[in-house]
Design a protein around this motif. Structure first.
Motif, PDB file in Angstrom:
ATOM      1  N   THR A 181      -6.151  -6.841   1.770  1.00 34.63           N
ATOM      2  CA  THR A 181      -5.519  -6.251   0.582  1.00 34.63           C
ATOM      3  C   THR A 181      -4.427  -7.174   0.064  1.00 34.63           C
ATOM      4  O   THR A 181      -3.610  -7.670   0.843  1.00 34.63           O
ATOM      5  CB  THR A 181      -4.920  -4.872   0.937  1.00 34.63           C
ATOM      6  OG1 THR A 181      -5.944  -4.041   1.496  1.00 34.63           O
ATOM      7  CG2 THR A 181      -4.360  -4.205  -0.319  1.00 34.63           C
ATOM      8  N   VAL A 195      -2.746   5.240   8.212  1.00 37.45           N
ATOM      9  CA  VAL A 195      -3.257   3.977   7.678  1.00 37.45           C
ATOM     10  C   VAL A 195      -3.593   3.056   8.842  1.00 37.45           C
ATOM     11  O   VAL A 195      -2.721   2.668   9.622  1.00 37.45           O
ATOM     12  CB  VAL A 195      -2.236   3.313   6.741  1.00 37.45           C
ATOM     13  CG1 VAL A 195      -2.796   1.983   6.209  1.00 37.45           C
ATOM     14  CG2 VAL A 195      -1.904   4.243   5.569  1.00 37.45           C
ATOM     15  N   VAL A 225     -12.122   1.482   3.873  1.00 35.47           N
ATOM     16  CA  VAL A 225     -11.890   1.107   2.473  1.00 35.47           C
ATOM     17  C   VAL A 225     -11.734  -0.407   2.504  1.00 35.47           C
ATOM     18  O   VAL A 225     -10.657  -0.964   2.314  1.00 35.47           O
ATOM     19  CB  VAL A 225     -10.638   1.798   1.897  1.00 35.47           C
ATOM     20  CG1 VAL A 225     -10.577   1.603   0.378  1.00 35.47           C
ATOM     21  CG2 VAL A 225     -10.644   3.294   2.222  1.00 35.47           C
ATOM     22  N   ASP A 226     -12.853  -1.071   2.792  1.00 35.55           N
ATOM     23  CA  ASP A 226     -12.826  -2.491   3.126  1.00 35.55           C
ATOM     24  C   ASP A 226     -13.868  -3.304   2.371  1.00 35.55           C
ATOM     25  O   ASP A 226     -14.258  -4.381   2.806  1.00 35.55           O
ATOM     26  CB  ASP A 226     -13.028  -2.658   4.638  1.00 35.55           C
ATOM     27  CG  ASP A 226     -14.344  -2.041   5.130  1.00 35.55           C
ATOM     28  OD1 ASP A 226     -15.156  -1.615   4.280  1.00 35.55           O
ATOM     29  OD2 ASP A 226     -14.565  -1.997   6.347  1.00 35.55           O
ATOM     30  N   ILE A 242      -6.543   1.189  -2.260  1.00 36.08           N
ATOM     31  CA  ILE A 242      -6.341   1.858  -0.972  1.00 36.08           C
ATOM     32  C   ILE A 242      -5.620   3.187  -1.186  1.00 36.08           C
ATOM     33  O   ILE A 242      -5.961   4.203  -0.570  1.00 36.08           O
ATOM     34  CB  ILE A 242      -5.527   0.969  -0.010  1.00 36.08           C
ATOM     35  CG1 ILE A 242      -6.121  -0.445   0.071  1.00 36.08           C
ATOM     36  CG2 ILE A 242      -5.453   1.619   1.361  1.00 36.08           C
ATOM     37  CD1 ILE A 242      -7.559  -0.501   0.520  1.00 36.08           C
ATOM     38  N   PRO A 287      -8.249   0.122   5.803  1.00 37.04           N
ATOM     39  CA  PRO A 287      -8.343  -0.902   4.763  1.00 37.04           C
ATOM     40  C   PRO A 287      -8.865  -2.238   5.282  1.00 37.04           C
ATOM     41  O   PRO A 287      -8.699  -2.586   6.455  1.00 37.04           O
ATOM     42  CB  PRO A 287      -6.889  -1.051   4.274  1.00 37.04           C
ATOM     43  CG  PRO A 287      -6.174   0.154   4.785  1.00 37.04           C
ATOM     44  CD  PRO A 287      -6.861   0.516   6.063  1.00 37.04           C
ATOM     45  N   THR A 315      -6.730  -0.126  10.009  1.00 37.27           N
ATOM     46  CA  THR A 315      -7.188  -1.429   9.543  1.00 37.27           C
ATOM     47  C   THR A 315      -8.613  -1.655  10.014  1.00 37.27           C
ATOM     48  O   THR A 315      -9.033  -1.128  11.050  1.00 37.27           O
ATOM     49  CB  THR A 315      -6.311  -2.573  10.087  1.00 37.27           C
ATOM     50  OG1 THR A 315      -6.893  -3.831   9.715  1.00 37.27           O
ATOM     51  CG2 THR A 315      -6.228  -2.533  11.605  1.00 37.27           C
ATOM     52  N   VAL A 329      -7.385   6.140   6.748  1.00 38.78           N
ATOM     53  CA  VAL A 329      -8.068   5.121   5.960  1.00 38.78           C
ATOM     54  C   VAL A 329      -8.017   3.821   6.752  1.00 38.78           C
ATOM     55  O   VAL A 329      -7.055   3.558   7.474  1.00 38.78           O
ATOM     56  CB  VAL A 329      -7.441   4.916   4.563  1.00 38.78           C
ATOM     57  CG1 VAL A 329      -7.604   6.157   3.715  1.00 38.78           C
ATOM     58  CG2 VAL A 329      -5.991   4.501   4.668  1.00 38.78           C
ATOM     59  N   ILE A 362       0.830  -1.204   0.000  1.00 39.38           N
ATOM     60  CA  ILE A 362       0.000   0.000   0.000  1.00 39.38           C
ATOM     61  C   ILE A 362       0.866   1.257   0.000  1.00 39.38           C
ATOM     62  O   ILE A 362       0.555   2.244  -0.671  1.00 39.38           O
ATOM     63  CB  ILE A 362      -0.945  -0.008   1.217  1.00 39.38           C
ATOM     64  CG1 ILE A 362      -1.980  -1.127   1.074  1.00 39.38           C
ATOM     65  CG2 ILE A 362      -1.641   1.345   1.378  1.00 39.38           C
ATOM     66  CD1 ILE A 362      -2.823  -1.356   2.316  1.00 39.38           C
TER      67      ILE A 362
END
Length: 323
Positions: free
Chosen positions: A264, A216, A316-317, A294, A261, A218, A259, A93
């Motif tokens: 990924t 970033v 963003v999942d 991402i 994520p 999770t 974000v 990422i």
């Protein structure tokens, strides 16, 4: 087999009705460079999407559609003249984020431990006409974090306008089997490093009256997942820091967001393909993300298009935390 050959193989397989999951297996059996890896995965992902009219890419730094990848398009404002520091930018990422911000016109400082991989990311950006430099950083303690901040400011001509806190480690396992050394290492990199980078760089942004910080996180920070207590809790701390920093620095012109994520597909998670697919199957999207997907969200939060967005932790999942 090079990237183009892989893409041709994928295209032929799609015409023959091969399932997307099987196409991913083809990619993983033929590892290539980070950039090629992401290009091929993007080709597979587009096979699952409804077809839309193609919008031509425009040169890096232009306002409007800005993306240097084939078939990709994202609406974002120009970052020309801005300096962006991205930690953990030598792969996955982080590398995709560095490339995306460079395509938007930013001078990107690629921070990481591996000089070889960092140099490859920088070279890829430069070959596309972007501006980038590598900064070696291990982020093991506050002193190394402060040193990175000083080097970044020097390479950036006296400023850093965008900070992306992307470096992190994600060990999984039972709580009772977690050694103290692992606990300390996770919190040192996932929490302490972004804390002190913000402490070093945000005040100058606030003094100038502008800046953007993107952390970033999770999706494992949003709900309980067995075996992810250590990793998830460290990123839950990052989510709270994001909101606290938005309150602290937002009134002085510095936007702070994050974000979050979901699963990924990166070089680092290549050995977890089945676990990723299982996690992803629980979300509406039904598949893992590519690093580029991402990175596009990070670029949005870092850009002027998000000028009224403060303190947001953006999932963003694939819809996992929504349903």
């Amino acid at each position: 087999m090079d990237a183009q050959e892989l893409i041709n193989t994928v295209a032929l397989a799609m015409r023959r009705g091969v399932k997307v999951a099987e196409l991913r297996d083809t990619v993983y059996q033929h590892p290539t460079s980070t950039d090629a890896f992401n290009d091929v995965l993007a080709t597979i992902v587009r096979a699952d999407r409804p077809q839309t009219a193609h919008v031509p890419a425009v040169p890096p730094g232009s306002v409007g559609v800005a993306s240097g990848r084939k078939g990709a398009a994202v609406t974002t404002a120009s970052m020309t003249g801005k300096v962006a520091l991205v930690t953990g930018a030598t792969s996955g990422i982080g590398a995709a984020t560095a490339e995306t911000l460079a395509e938007c016109g930013a001078h990107v400082l690629v921070a990481g431990r591996d000089r070889g991989r960092g140099g490859a990311v920088v070279e890829a950006i430069r070959q596309r006409g972007g501006t980038a430099d590598f900064v070696a950083a291990d982020l093991l303690d506050a002193d190394s974090v402060r040193q990175l901040a000083r080097q970044a400011v020097e390479l950036g001509g006296g400023r850093v306008d965008i900070l992306v806190n992307g470096a992190g480690i994600y060990p999984f396992g039972p709580t009772e089997q977690t050694p103290q050394s692992e606990f300390d290492a996770v919190y040192a990199l996932n929490v302490k490093a972004p804390f002190y980078l913000v402490a070093e760089l945000a005040p100058a942004m606030a003094e100038r009256g502008s800046g953007a910080i993107v952390n970033v996180s999770t999706m494992a920070a949003a709900f309980g997942v067995s075996g992810m207590a250590l990793y998830g809790s460290s990123k839950a701390a990052v989510n709270l820091l994001t909101k606290a920093w938005a309150a602290e620095y937002g009134p002085r012109g510095v936007r702070v967001n994050a974000v979050q994520p979901g699963p990924t597909q990166t070089e680092g998670t290549a050995g977890m393909r089945e676990d990723l697919d299982t996690l992803a199957s629980q979300a509406p999207a039904g598949r893992p993300a590519t690093p580029r997907e991402i990175a596009e969200a990070i670029a949005y939060l870092a850009g002027d298009a998000a000028s009224f967005v403060h303190g947001v932790v953006l999932p963003v999942d694939g819809g996992r935390t929504a349903v």
